[in-house]
Design an enzyme around this catalytic site. Structure first.
Site, PDB file in Angstrom:
ATOM      1  N   GLY A 206     -10.145 -37.193 -11.003  1.00 45.05           N
ATOM      2  CA  GLY A 206     -10.310 -37.609 -12.297  1.00 45.05           C
ATOM      3  C   GLY A 206     -10.444 -36.317 -13.229  1.00 45.05           C
ATOM      4  O   GLY A 206     -10.089 -35.158 -12.593  1.00 45.05           O
ATOM      5  N   ASN A 207     -11.018 -36.474 -14.316  1.00 43.04           N
ATOM      6  CA  ASN A 207     -11.329 -35.266 -15.253  1.00 43.04           C
ATOM      7  C   ASN A 207     -12.637 -35.538 -16.143  1.00 43.04           C
ATOM      8  O   ASN A 207     -13.147 -36.758 -16.206  1.00 43.04           O
ATOM      9  CB  ASN A 207      -9.997 -34.811 -15.777  1.00 43.04           C
ATOM     10  CG  ASN A 207      -9.635 -35.868 -16.781  1.00 43.04           C
ATOM     11  OD1 ASN A 207     -10.204 -36.238 -17.757  1.00 43.04           O
ATOM     12  ND2 ASN A 207      -8.214 -36.293 -16.589  1.00 43.04           N
ATOM     13  N   ARG A 208     -12.954 -34.698 -16.933  1.00 46.21           N
ATOM     14  CA  ARG A 208     -14.166 -34.858 -17.686  1.00 46.21           C
ATOM     15  C   ARG A 208     -14.098 -35.304 -19.084  1.00 46.21           C
ATOM     16  O   ARG A 208     -14.850 -35.416 -19.655  1.00 46.21           O
ATOM     17  CB  ARG A 208     -14.841 -33.377 -18.010  1.00 46.21           C
ATOM     18  CG  ARG A 208     -15.197 -32.748 -16.510  1.00 46.21           C
ATOM     19  CD  ARG A 208     -16.053 -31.377 -16.877  1.00 46.21           C
ATOM     20  NE  ARG A 208     -15.895 -30.533 -15.703  1.00 46.21           N
ATOM     21  CZ  ARG A 208     -16.579 -30.621 -14.709  1.00 46.21           C
ATOM     22  NH1 ARG A 208     -17.712 -31.528 -14.749  1.00 46.21           N
ATOM     23  NH2 ARG A 208     -16.646 -29.682 -13.985  1.00 46.21           N
TER      24      ARG A 208
END
Ligand code: CTP
Length: 398
Positions: A206-208
């Site tokens: 995923g990412n932030r």
């Protein structure tokens, strides 16, 4: 924009009532006419003399006294908007369930004008399932809810439940009800948030991204009259999105499908999501065990949603993409603008302080296909969303 507008302010019993004289001042300064109704318990929190002086009108409290009857029906018809601030847990519950035991409630139930409320309560009350249900009921009646703030509460605790600040309340009231609607009749599609690419049943890539920037754009497009569909990745925060058709997705493929299905009937498309560029070729069916010292994951490219929509773009569609860069910002952004056949690209550089994932602010430059360059200072994401939508309107809808 508030000049000559008639605002009926309902004040209920809560500590945040101390902020209402300031709300009235802001409204009067902006040229609005203001009338005030106090619930019986609000009288203990703020003085009638202050409110009547600032609003330049007598303050109304009772349905009737010995000699006269307050015409609640006409009050609701006089107003362009009924603003209830602060909205206590008690009045919220009565508004949700149809109890009518004071002038404010009688006015609310007979009002023909739009209603906006600014809740205020302690965090535990705010999160109680009964409160959540009552808020949803108000939304289903078409009332607008001004989100609560986080901060110090009257109890001394810190958390969610504080009434929004007067400036925010007046801004939201103006934006929601009195801003010109140049996008009315237009359909907008917005993507926001991250995507999660499953590795096994418990892990993902995923990412932030928090989704805040895309959500702010969706709300701003709605404020300007567009009919908005939001395709939202798996975000941690719960957003209040009344009136926005929200489609929750998890993976890049799901986001692609949701956007692609709707792109054809959209006039404005803003792809603000941080889509994962790669996804595991195989998702393990069972949890991967740590048997070896190293683990190789084989990834394949995801489909580029913006690029696909760019290829299929009609001449009457406006396509906006984002470019999050760490170096050679301008040339990378312009490359994306061309390669993805977008009309506008919004650049944010991770080298700029106050720009990027998870922050409340952003700093952007917008590049247009025909050589335009619009630079903006660092601002809260809501204000950034306004700038982006302003550029869309200025270039394509005036
Ligand atoms: N985008 C998309 N689908 C993808 C990847 C990106 O729609 N699979 C969109 C994003 O929503 C954004 C724009 O493309 O509007 C640029 O995204 P960004 O991550 O900055 O660039 P990438 O094209 O992924 O290129 P790179 O990661 O190499 O910079």
């Amino acid at each position: 924009m508030l000049k000559g507008k008639k605002i009926l302010l309902g004040i209920t019993g809560g500590i945040a009532a101390y902020k209402t004289p300031y709300i009235i001042r802001l409204l009067i300064k902006a040229g609005a006419e203001v009338k005030v109704i106090l619930t019986p318990s609000a009288k203990d929190f703020v003085s009638k003399l202050t409110l009547s002086t600032l609003s330049r009108n007598p303050v109304l409290t009772d349905l009737f006294d010995e000699e006269s009857w307050a015409n609640h029906v006409m009050l609701g018809r006089w107003a362009d908007v009924l603003l209830v601030a602060p909205l206590s847990c008690n009045t919220l519950s009565k508004m949700a369930t149809g109890q009518c035991d004071n002038l404010l409630l009688a006015t609310y139930f007979s009002a023909t004008c739009p209603v906006v409320v600014a809740p205020s309560m302690d965090e535990d009350m705010w999160h109680h399932p009964a409160t959540r249900q009552n808020i949803s009921k108000l939304e289903s009646y078409g009332n607008k809810i001004i989100p609560v703030d986080q901060g110090e509460l009257a109890s001394g605790l810190y958390g969610e439940g504080r009434m929004a600040e007067p400036e925010q309340i007046v801004q939201m009231l103006t934006d929601t009800f009195f801003l010109p609607k140049p996008l009315s009749g237009k359909r907008a599609l917005v993507s926001a948030g991250p995507t999660y690419e499953p590795i096994d049943p418990v892990r993902f890539i995923g990412n932030r991204s928090t989704g805040k920037m895309g959500v702010a754009i969706a709300k701003e497009l709605q404020n300007r009259g567009a009919d908005v569909t939001l395709v939202l990745g798996p975000v941690r925060e719960e957003f209040l999105l009344p009136g926005i058709n929200t489609i929750a997705v998890n993976t890049a493929q799901e986001m692609y499908d949701a956007c692609h299905d709707r792109s054809d009937r959209s006039d404005i498309i803003v792809m603000a999501a941080a889509v994962s560029d790669y996804t595991p070729i195989v998702t393990a069916e069972e949890k991967i065990k740590k048997e070896n010292d190293t683990l190789n994951l084989e990834l394949k490219k995801t489909r580029d949603i913006l690029k696909t929509l760019g290829k299929e773009k009609r001449a009457d569609q406006v396509l906006v993409g984002f470019a999050l860069e760490t170096n050679d910002e301008k040339s990378n952004a312009l490359k994306k603008l061309n390669e993805k056949n977008a009309d506008l690209i919004v650049l944010n550089s991770l080298r700029d302080e106050g720009a990027g994932f998870g922050l409340e602010t952003n700093k952007i430059t917008i590049f247009s296909r025909n050589g335009g360059e619009f630079r903006f200072e660092q601002k809260p994401k809501l204000a950034v969303a306004k700038d982006i939508v302003d550029v869309i309107i200025r270039l394509y809808y005036v």
